[in-house]
Design a protein around this motif. Sequence first.
Motif, short mmCIF file in Angstrom:
data_model
loop_
_atom_site.label_atom_id
_atom_site.label_comp_id
_atom_site.label_asym_id
_atom_site.label_seq_id
_atom_site.Cartn_x
_atom_site.Cartn_y
_atom_site.Cartn_z
N PRO A 84 -2.90 -14.01 -3.08
CA PRO A 84 -2.86 -13.33 -4.39
C PRO A 84 -3.54 -11.96 -4.32
CG PRO A 84 -3.59 -15.61 -4.62
CD PRO A 84 -3.59 -15.31 -3.15
N GLY A 85 -3.06 -11.04 -5.11
CA GLY A 85 -3.71 -9.74 -5.25
C GLY A 85 -3.45 -8.76 -4.13
N CYS A 86 -2.36 -8.93 -3.38
CA CYS A 86 -2.06 -8.01 -2.28
C CYS A 86 -1.74 -6.61 -2.78
CB CYS A 86 -0.85 -8.52 -1.49
SG CYS A 86 -1.18 -9.86 -0.35
N TRP A 87 -2.03 -5.63 -1.93
CA TRP A 87 -1.45 -4.31 -2.10
C TRP A 87 -0.19 -4.25 -1.25
CZ3 TRP A 87 -5.45 0.29 -2.15
CH2 TRP A 87 -6.13 0.26 -3.37
N SER A 88 0.84 -3.57 -1.79
CA SER A 88 2.13 -3.52 -1.10
C SER A 88 2.83 -2.22 -1.46
CB SER A 88 2.98 -4.74 -1.50
OG SER A 88 4.14 -4.82 -0.68
N VAL A 89 4.12 -2.14 -1.18
CA VAL A 89 4.96 -1.07 -1.72
C VAL A 89 5.81 -1.69 -2.83
CG1 VAL A 89 4.97 0.13 0.49
CG2 VAL A 89 6.89 -1.33 -0.10
N ARG A 90 6.02 -0.92 -3.89
CA ARG A 90 6.65 -1.48 -5.08
C ARG A 90 7.61 -0.46 -5.70
NH1 ARG A 90 3.35 -5.79 -5.90
NH2 ARG A 90 1.23 -5.56 -5.08
N PRO A 91 8.61 -0.95 -6.42
CA PRO A 91 9.43 -0.02 -7.20
C PRO A 91 8.56 0.73 -8.21
CG PRO A 91 10.42 -2.21 -7.13
CD PRO A 91 9.04 -2.34 -6.58
N ARG A 92 8.81 1.99 -8.37
CA ARG A 92 8.00 2.76 -9.31
C ARG A 92 8.12 2.21 -10.74
NH1 ARG A 92 5.37 6.59 -6.99
NH2 ARG A 92 6.14 7.34 -4.99
N THR A 93 9.26 1.63 -11.02
CA THR A 93 9.44 1.07 -12.36
C THR A 93 8.53 -0.12 -12.61
OG1 THR A 93 11.29 -0.23 -11.48
CG2 THR A 93 11.83 1.85 -12.56
N ALA A 94 8.04 -0.76 -11.54
CA ALA A 94 7.16 -1.93 -11.68
C ALA A 94 5.70 -1.53 -11.86
CB ALA A 94 7.29 -2.83 -10.46
N GLY A 95 5.35 -0.30 -11.48
CA GLY A 95 3.97 0.14 -11.57
C GLY A 95 3.11 -0.42 -10.45
N PRO A 155 -11.86 -4.87 0.06
CA PRO A 155 -10.53 -4.24 0.09
C PRO A 155 -9.43 -5.27 -0.16
CG PRO A 155 -11.84 -3.60 2.00
CD PRO A 155 -12.57 -4.72 1.34
N PRO A 156 -8.39 -4.88 -0.88
CA PRO A 156 -7.25 -5.80 -1.07
C PRO A 156 -6.57 -6.11 0.26
CG PRO A 156 -7.14 -3.94 -2.59
CD PRO A 156 -8.20 -3.62 -1.58
N PHE A 157 -6.04 -7.32 0.38
CA PHE A 157 -5.21 -7.65 1.54
C PHE A 157 -3.90 -6.89 1.42
CE2 PHE A 157 -2.53 -10.05 4.38
CZ PHE A 157 -3.39 -10.46 5.38
#
Length: 206
Positions: free
Chosen positions: A54-65, A92-94
């Motif tokens: 839970p709580g990962c940093w990732s790449v996301r659609p800009r529409t998702a924020g 740091p986030p995973f």
Amino acid sequence: MVTPARLIPLLEQFDWARERLGNRMAGPVVDSGNGTDVEAPPMTDEEYLWEPVPGCWSVRPRTAGPGPRATALAGTGDWGRDTAAFPHPSPPPFTTIAWRLSHLTELLALRADHSAGSHSLTRDDFRVEGHAAGALAAFSTAAAAWRAALMGADDTALDTVGYSTYPHGSDPEDPFIDIVWWVNQELLHHGAEIALLRDLYRGQNV
């Protein structure tokens, strides 16, 4: 131009690490380290974006924020990479494969530009890829650009402080040979992280 003798082992290390990581992600096989080929299926979009905790940093659609504890999506394009202003969250986030590969590719692309290009690209100019195939292609392009920048460096350049003006590291303060070494370490350690995440992803489906 003759390649400086002290640059040759660093180039060989970079080439080995780049090839091994590329094969580890794209397949169909990767060298196990002793010359034996090990099957390595191409990375899927699901795996690229897999959030193992839970709580990962990732790449996301800009529409998702932005994701948890992130305050912005870095880069340009329809996708962005989770980020926050300094100081970053602690602990740091995973981070996902997507986040780590995007970070590594950006580093290579921008350092290449700030060493032998326009010396002007910023993180806002870096296109974040939302799909595995695009991310692999972007990594290959950025790695080739960085290697080309290295091939243009002579002994004077290697000793020049600030030869690379990349603004997100010690490049403006350190001789270029130190930066070359550091980039290799980034490739090696992020490559190992990505390989481990591939193993963990495969393991959950066994």
